[in-house]
Scaffold this motif. Structure first.
Motif, short mmCIF file in Angstrom:
data_model
loop_
_atom_site.label_atom_id
_atom_site.label_comp_id
_atom_site.label_asym_id
_atom_site.label_seq_id
_atom_site.Cartn_x
_atom_site.Cartn_y
_atom_site.Cartn_z
N PHE A 62 11.23 -3.95 56.64
CA PHE A 62 12.68 -4.07 56.72
C PHE A 62 13.32 -3.35 55.54
O PHE A 62 12.70 -3.14 54.50
N ARG A 63 14.61 -3.04 55.72
CA ARG A 63 15.39 -2.41 54.67
C ARG A 63 16.69 -3.18 54.49
O ARG A 63 17.36 -3.50 55.49
N ALA A 64 17.03 -3.54 53.25
CA ALA A 64 18.29 -4.22 52.98
C ALA A 64 19.44 -3.29 53.35
O ALA A 64 19.47 -2.14 52.93
N LEU A 65 20.37 -3.82 54.14
CA LEU A 65 21.44 -2.97 54.67
C LEU A 65 22.80 -3.57 54.36
O LEU A 65 23.01 -4.77 54.50
N GLU A 66 23.72 -2.70 53.94
CA GLU A 66 25.11 -3.05 53.73
C GLU A 66 25.96 -1.91 54.26
O GLU A 66 25.51 -0.77 54.33
N ALA A 67 27.18 -2.23 54.61
CA ALA A 67 28.14 -1.22 55.05
C ALA A 67 29.28 -1.17 54.04
O ALA A 67 29.36 -1.98 53.12
N GLY A 68 30.18 -0.22 54.23
CA GLY A 68 31.35 -0.14 53.36
C GLY A 68 31.07 0.62 52.09
O GLY A 68 30.38 1.64 52.09
N GLU A 69 31.59 0.12 50.98
CA GLU A 69 31.49 0.77 49.68
C GLU A 69 30.03 0.96 49.30
O GLU A 69 29.27 0.01 49.19
N ALA A 70 29.61 2.20 49.09
CA ALA A 70 28.21 2.50 48.83
C ALA A 70 27.77 1.96 47.47
O ALA A 70 28.57 1.81 46.54
#
Length: 309
Positions: free
Chosen positions: A289-297
């Protein structure tokens, strides 16, 4: 956590020992009014109009190495099927010693009525966690409640977590590969379904500092939602599936059945940077798995000139 991300801006007027580095949008709110007026005239630079203020709190006193970095983020977690959306970030490098002042500038237009928002904070050294936010700190956007204090505690240092860049719990872990071959990508999700992921929600109690915890997990197989419970003891991890939704998907989510079956065979885990690897009963890695976030990099990991890792 992206192409097209504006370069980091450094406030060179501060001493190096406490230099605060924020993105242009965040920097705008941290500067005096005269500087704000100048930044507002720059094309493409939105002007933050509110700031979340607060301070980190901790029940334990921990030494923070000189090259460490403090970061705090305002996150939109309204959609539990999707990665959290980072609305704004704060960064201080080098961090210095705790406690830390929180000042996260943001745009009020990003806040939606009925949405769910949290603040998370962490201290890292070369991308590896030292301190983290163990619980959930919801933000209430009320003019009367102007302060947001956040708990920071040492991240558990076990064999499985010593190289972690993200917390094991409360992170959106998107499935990257399934099976022994890490180069085999996961198929696309069904139309209208979330991409395959898992997220762990710890229950009160346990002994997190010793790597002992329990709680629930939730996620998507690429077609259906699922819920279950977990127990963690050091590098050992046991998952028990409780329920899944019932939906027939013909246009995607082809890896779902193999993914759900593999979750019941998990016996351990390992974290390295932003990656989570689950191991089967033979100790072999078979879910990545890979930790994922959206928005501000995310900011790039801080490495001082001529540093030796």
């Amino acid at each position: 956590m992206n192409s097209g991300v504006p370069p980091r801006q450094t406030n060179a007027t501060l001493p190096l020992a406490r230099r605060s580095v924020l993105r242009v949008a965040a920097l705008a709110a941290a500067l005096p009014v005269t500087s704000l007026a100048l930044l507002a005239g720059c094309a493409g630079v939105p002007k933050p109009d509110r700031v979340i203020m607060g301070r980190t709190l901790s029940r334990t006193r921990t030494y923070v190495p000189p090259d460490s970095v403090f970061e705090a983020a305002l996150m939109d977690v309204s959609n539990e099927n999707e990665p959290p959306i980072v609305l704004a970030r704060q960064r201080v490098e080098p961090a210095g010693q705790a406690p830390y002042d929180i000042a996260i500038p943001f745009q009020s237009s990003d806040i939606r009525r009925g949405g769910k928002y949290v603040v998370q904070a962490q201290v890292s050294l070369y991308g590896e966690l030292l301190l983290y936010t163990p619980g959930v700190h919801p933000v209430i956007f009320d003019p009367v409640l102007q302060r947001m204090d956040v708990i920071l505690e040492p991240y558990p240092r076990t064999y499985a977590t010593a190289r972690a860049g993200n917390p094991f719990a409360q992170t959106h872990w998107q499935l990257v590969s399934l099976g022994d071959e890490s180069i085999t990508p996961v198929g696309a999700p069904a139309e209208g379904a979330a991409a395959a992921f898992i997220q762990f929600h710890p229950a009160p109690g346990g002994n997190p500092q010793e790597g002992v915890s329990r709680g629930e997990f939730s996620g998507s197989g690429g077609c259906n939602r699922f819920l279950g419970s977990y127990q963690q003891n050091g590098p050992r991890l046991a998952l028990s599936m409780d329920t899944t939704s019932i939906r027939l998907c013909l246009d995607g989510g082809k890896d779902e059945s193999a993914f759900l079956r593999a979750l019941t065979q998990v016996s351990g885990f390992m974290q390295r940077g932003r990656e989570l690897v689950l191991r089967n009963q033979e100790g072999k890695p078979f879910l990545r798995f890979r930790a994922l976030e959206a928005g501000e990099a995310a900011f790039e990991p801080y490495e001082p000139p001529n540093s030796q890792q």
